[in-house]
Motif scaffolding. Structure first.
Motif, PDB file in Angstrom:
ATOM      1  N   LEU A  27      42.236  66.622  25.050  1.00 37.04           N
ATOM      2  CA  LEU A  27      41.805  68.009  25.152  1.00 37.04           C
ATOM      3  C   LEU A  27      42.734  68.812  26.065  1.00 37.04           C
ATOM      4  O   LEU A  27      43.122  69.960  25.750  1.00 37.04           O
ATOM      5  N   LEU A  28      43.128  68.240  27.196  1.00 41.09           N
ATOM      6  CA  LEU A  28      44.052  68.922  28.113  1.00 41.09           C
ATOM      7  C   LEU A  28      45.392  69.185  27.443  1.00 41.09           C
ATOM      8  O   LEU A  28      46.003  70.256  27.625  1.00 41.09           O
ATOM      9  N   LEU A  29      45.872  68.183  26.679  1.00 46.31           N
ATOM     10  CA  LEU A  29      47.124  68.381  25.967  1.00 46.31           C
ATOM     11  C   LEU A  29      47.010  69.517  24.946  1.00 46.31           C
ATOM     12  O   LEU A  29      47.923  70.329  24.781  1.00 46.31           O
ATOM     13  N   TRP A  30      45.870  69.575  24.258  1.00 47.62           N
ATOM     14  CA  TRP A  30      45.663  70.633  23.253  1.00 47.62           C
ATOM     15  C   TRP A  30      45.642  72.015  23.912  1.00 47.62           C
ATOM     16  O   TRP A  30      46.187  72.972  23.384  1.00 47.62           O
ATOM     17  N   LEU A  31      44.989  72.097  25.106  1.00 46.68           N
ATOM     18  CA  LEU A  31      44.932  73.373  25.809  1.00 46.68           C
ATOM     19  C   LEU A  31      46.308  73.772  26.333  1.00 46.68           C
ATOM     20  O   LEU A  31      46.650  74.959  26.381  1.00 46.68           O
ATOM     21  N   ALA A  32      47.118  72.819  26.739  1.00 47.77           N
ATOM     22  CA  ALA A  32      48.426  73.117  27.310  1.00 47.77           C
ATOM     23  C   ALA A  32      49.446  73.480  26.241  1.00 47.77           C
ATOM     24  O   ALA A  32      50.241  74.405  26.404  1.00 47.77           O
ATOM     25  N   ASP A  33      49.439  72.748  25.123  1.00 44.62           N
ATOM     26  CA  ASP A  33      50.446  72.993  24.097  1.00 44.62           C
ATOM     27  C   ASP A  33      49.903  72.486  22.764  1.00 44.62           C
ATOM     28  O   ASP A  33      49.900  71.279  22.492  1.00 44.62           O
ATOM     29  N   VAL A  34      49.461  73.421  21.939  1.00 42.27           N
ATOM     30  CA  VAL A  34      48.838  73.048  20.668  1.00 42.27           C
ATOM     31  C   VAL A  34      49.834  72.342  19.767  1.00 42.27           C
ATOM     32  O   VAL A  34      49.512  71.350  19.097  1.00 42.27           O
ATOM     33  N   GLN A  35      51.079  72.858  19.709  1.00 38.42           N
ATOM     34  CA  GLN A  35      52.085  72.268  18.850  1.00 38.42           C
ATOM     35  C   GLN A  35      52.373  70.821  19.257  1.00 38.42           C
ATOM     36  O   GLN A  35      52.496  69.926  18.403  1.00 38.42           O
ATOM     37  N   ALA A  36      52.487  70.583  20.560  1.00 41.54           N
ATOM     38  CA  ALA A  36      52.725  69.215  21.046  1.00 41.54           C
ATOM     39  C   ALA A  36      51.536  68.305  20.726  1.00 41.54           C
ATOM     40  O   ALA A  36      51.704  67.124  20.390  1.00 41.54           O
ATOM     41  N   PHE A  37      50.330  68.858  20.823  1.00 40.00           N
ATOM     42  CA  PHE A  37      49.126  68.077  20.512  1.00 40.00           C
ATOM     43  C   PHE A  37      49.146  67.604  19.071  1.00 40.00           C
ATOM     44  O   PHE A  37      48.892  66.424  18.777  1.00 40.00           O
ATOM     45  N   TYR A  38      49.442  68.542  18.118  1.00 33.96           N
ATOM     46  CA  TYR A  38      49.444  68.171  16.705  1.00 33.96           C
ATOM     47  C   TYR A  38      50.563  67.183  16.383  1.00 33.96           C
ATOM     48  O   TYR A  38      50.422  66.313  15.509  1.00 33.96           O
ATOM     49  N   SER A  39      51.667  67.317  17.068  1.00 34.10           N
ATOM     50  CA  SER A  39      52.778  66.399  16.795  1.00 34.10           C
ATOM     51  C   SER A  39      52.522  64.997  17.348  1.00 34.10           C
ATOM     52  O   SER A  39      53.092  64.022  16.859  1.00 34.10           O
ATOM     53  N   MET A  40      51.677  64.916  18.365  1.00 37.72           N
ATOM     54  CA  MET A  40      51.407  63.607  19.010  1.00 37.72           C
ATOM     55  C   MET A  40      50.036  63.027  18.677  1.00 37.72           C
ATOM     56  O   MET A  40      49.661  61.973  19.196  1.00 37.72           O
ATOM     57  N   ILE A  41      49.272  63.693  17.807  1.00 39.98           N
ATOM     58  CA  ILE A  41      47.908  63.240  17.519  1.00 39.98           C
ATOM     59  C   ILE A  41      47.876  61.817  16.953  1.00 39.98           C
ATOM     60  O   ILE A  41      47.017  61.006  17.292  1.00 39.98           O
ATOM     61  N   THR A  42      48.873  61.530  16.086  1.00 39.19           N
ATOM     62  CA  THR A  42      48.911  60.171  15.503  1.00 39.19           C
ATOM     63  C   THR A  42      49.175  59.128  16.574  1.00 39.19           C
ATOM     64  O   THR A  42      48.526  58.062  16.619  1.00 39.19           O
ATOM     65  N   VAL A  43      50.109  59.414  17.443  1.00 34.29           N
ATOM     66  CA  VAL A  43      50.422  58.473  18.534  1.00 34.29           C
ATOM     67  C   VAL A  43      49.226  58.296  19.449  1.00 34.29           C
ATOM     68  O   VAL A  43      48.905  57.193  19.893  1.00 34.29           O
ATOM     69  N   ILE A  44      48.540  59.406  19.725  1.00 34.90           N
ATOM     70  CA  ILE A  44      47.362  59.348  20.610  1.00 34.90           C
ATOM     71  C   ILE A  44      46.275  58.477  20.001  1.00 34.90           C
ATOM     72  O   ILE A  44      45.659  57.622  20.678  1.00 34.90           O
ATOM     73  N   LEU A  45      46.019  58.665  18.698  1.00 36.67           N
ATOM     74  CA  LEU A  45      44.973  57.873  18.025  1.00 36.67           C
ATOM     75  C   LEU A  45      45.338  56.389  17.993  1.00 36.67           C
ATOM     76  O   LEU A  45      44.495  55.527  18.280  1.00 36.67           O
ATOM     77  N   LEU A  46      46.598  56.088  17.646  1.00 35.66           N
ATOM     78  CA  LEU A  46      47.024  54.684  17.611  1.00 35.66           C
ATOM     79  C   LEU A  46      46.949  54.042  18.997  1.00 35.66           C
ATOM     80  O   LEU A  46      46.523  52.891  19.144  1.00 35.66           O
ATOM     81  N   ALA A  47      47.381  54.790  20.020  1.00 36.86           N
ATOM     82  CA  ALA A  47      47.333  54.261  21.391  1.00 36.86           C
ATOM     83  C   ALA A  47      45.887  54.019  21.821  1.00 36.86           C
ATOM     84  O   ALA A  47      45.574  53.022  22.488  1.00 36.86           O
ATOM     85  N   THR A  48      45.005  54.962  21.441  1.00 34.62           N
ATOM     86  CA  THR A  48      43.585  54.801  21.799  1.00 34.62           C
ATOM     87  C   THR A  48      42.980  53.578  21.127  1.00 34.62           C
ATOM     88  O   THR A  48      42.264  52.771  21.754  1.00 34.62           O
ATOM     89  N   ILE A  49      43.251  53.409  19.818  1.00 38.14           N
ATOM     90  CA  ILE A  49      42.710  52.241  19.089  1.00 38.14           C
ATOM     91  C   ILE A  49      43.268  50.949  19.660  1.00 38.14           C
ATOM     92  O   ILE A  49      42.544  49.968  19.861  1.00 38.14           O
ATOM     93  N   LEU A  50      44.583  50.941  19.952  1.00 36.02           N
ATOM     94  CA  LEU A  50      45.207  49.744  20.499  1.00 36.02           C
ATOM     95  C   LEU A  50      44.637  49.393  21.863  1.00 36.02           C
ATOM     96  O   LEU A  50      44.301  48.225  22.141  1.00 36.02           O
ATOM     97  N   LEU A  51      44.512  50.394  22.719  1.00 34.54           N
ATOM     98  CA  LEU A  51      43.968  50.156  24.059  1.00 34.54           C
ATOM     99  C   LEU A  51      42.523  49.690  23.994  1.00 34.54           C
ATOM    100  O   LEU A  51      42.117  48.744  24.691  1.00 34.54           O
ATOM    101  N   PHE A  52      41.752  50.346  23.125  1.00 32.35           N
ATOM    102  CA  PHE A  52      40.333  49.980  22.997  1.00 32.35           C
ATOM    103  C   PHE A  52      40.194  48.539  22.476  1.00 32.35           C
ATOM    104  O   PHE A  52      39.377  47.755  22.974  1.00 32.35           O
ATOM    105  N   SER A  53      40.990  48.181  21.462  1.00 32.29           N
ATOM    106  CA  SER A  53      40.940  46.820  20.903  1.00 32.29           C
ATOM    107  C   SER A  53      41.361  45.793  21.939  1.00 32.29           C
ATOM    108  O   SER A  53      40.773  44.708  22.048  1.00 32.29           O
ATOM    109  N   LEU A  54      42.421  46.127  22.718  1.00 28.22           N
ATOM    110  CA  LEU A  54      42.895  45.200  23.741  1.00 28.22           C
ATOM    111  C   LEU A  54      41.840  44.968  24.812  1.00 28.22           C
ATOM    112  O   LEU A  54      41.587  43.824  25.213  1.00 28.22           O
ATOM    113  N   VAL A  55      41.204  46.046  25.243  1.00 25.59           N
ATOM    114  CA  VAL A  55      40.146  45.910  26.259  1.00 25.59           C
ATOM    115  C   VAL A  55      38.982  45.086  25.716  1.00 25.59           C
ATOM    116  O   VAL A  55      38.458  44.201  26.394  1.00 25.59           O
TER     117      VAL A  55
END
Length: 347
Positions: A27-55
């Motif tokens: 959410l902070l990334l989206w508020l700071a830079d919408v374009q950067a948020f959309y470009s990194m959304i896939t990486v964010i989702l993959l990182a979240t799933i990977l981190l969650f699965s690892l934990v």
């Protein structure tokens, strides 16, 4: 899989917090830079799933290891297993485990001591019973060889005393055997007629004294059972018929095959049992309300017969009417006569 889900559910508040932090960062990334948020959304989702699965994987592995150590400790609460369990527990969990370990070891020591006492008791009872059989055998020999020198009344009284002593010793010995930890049954093909005749021979003086009429409506059938246990069961039933016989007493022995079972029935024409007593007839110590003689009884004979039948995979069924006799049916499962004699019949 279900067990792993249970492990994960234990940490659900912390996992939700982890997801909340990731969502807040996004959410902070989206508020700071919408374009950067959309470009990194896939990486964010993959990182979240990977981190969650690892934990989740780490948590499941940790819980599995802890559970295995705990069950190993319960099976063997010695100090070595206790130390292995303490290493993977948090400091707040260690003191309760130490208390549990001391309690379990104390209980185990008490149990081992009790088992030793029971073993000593079993050995003493068996030794006492066998030692007592020696003078009883001498009394039997005396009655057989010197009966002509005894009056009829005295001979009958001695026969009665001998049979009561024999019954009491057998009941004590088999009670200890039934309740003990050691089972020494020998299952083998047994011809039921010779076994029955042997029991009747033991009671021959009392049967003759009371002038029993004995009828056999059976062939020399064979069952698969423990011979000693079967003889004990038959003695309890026949003794019961002798104690509660009426005028012109009779004993009838019949057999038949029905529903895959061999059924051997013993019927007398004695005083019988009241219908209200039938459901409780095999309970320990139950004597019922069927006359003065039953009130003097110990209530152990039929109880032990039922317990022995259960051990031998035999079913007992009673039919009786007050003043019209008593019948007990002994049902044996039919087995292959070529079966291994060291194996139990199927239960």
């Amino acid at each position: 899989m279900k067990q792993n889900i249970k492990f994960i559910l234990r940490y659900i508040p912390w996992l939700l917090l982890l997801l909340g932090v990731d969502a807040f960062a996004a959410l902070l990334l989206w508020l700071a830079d919408v374009q950067a948020f959309y470009s990194m959304i896939t990486v964010i989702l993959l990182a979240t799933i990977l981190l969650f699965s690892l934990v989740c994987g780490v948590l499941v592995h940790r819980e599995q290891k802890r559970e295995q150590a705990f069950f190993a400790f319960l099976c063997d609460p010695e100090e070595h297993q206790e130390e292995l369990l303490l290493k993977i527990l948090s400091p707040t969990q260690r003191e309760p485990v130490r208390l549990l370990a001391r309690t379990l070891r104390d209980k185990q020591n008490a149990y081992d001591g009790l088992q030793m006492q029971i073993k000593d008791y079993e050995e003493y009872v068996e030794s006492w019973a066998h030692e007592t059989k020696t003078p009883l055998s001498l009394l039997t020999l005396l009655l057989d060889n010197r009966r002509d020198e005894l009056s009829t009344t005295l001979g009958s009284k001695l026969d009665y005393i001998r049979n009561r002593m024999q019954e009491s010793i057998d009941q004590m010995l088999f009670y200890a055997r039934l309740k003990g930890t050691r089972k020494d049954y020998l299952f083998e093909p047994v011809h039921i007629l010779p076994c029955l005749e042997e029991v009747l021979e033991d009671y021959k003086p009392l049967l003759e004294e009371k002038q029993f009429q004995i009828q056999f409506y059976m062939s020399d059938d064979m069952v698969y059972t423990d011979q000693r246990g079967l003889r004990f069961l038959l003695r309890q039933i026949i003794s019961n018929s002798i104690k509660y016989c009426g005028n012109e007493p009779e004993l009838n022995f019949t057999s038949l095959e029905r529903d895959g079972c061999y059924i051997f029935a013993i019927r007398d024409n004695g005083i019988g049992v009241r219908s209200c007593d039938l459901p409780y007839l095999f309970e320990k110590g139950f004597t019922g309300d069927s006359g003065k003689e039953r009130k003097k009884a110990t209530g152990m004979g039929l109880y032990l017969a039922k317990e022995m039948a259960r051990e031998l995979n035999i079913t007992l069924h009673v039919k009786s009417e007050w003043k019209k006799g008593f019948e007990i049916q002994i049902s044996f499962p039919m087995v292959d006569s070529t079966a291994d004699s060291n194996q139990l019949p199927p239960g």
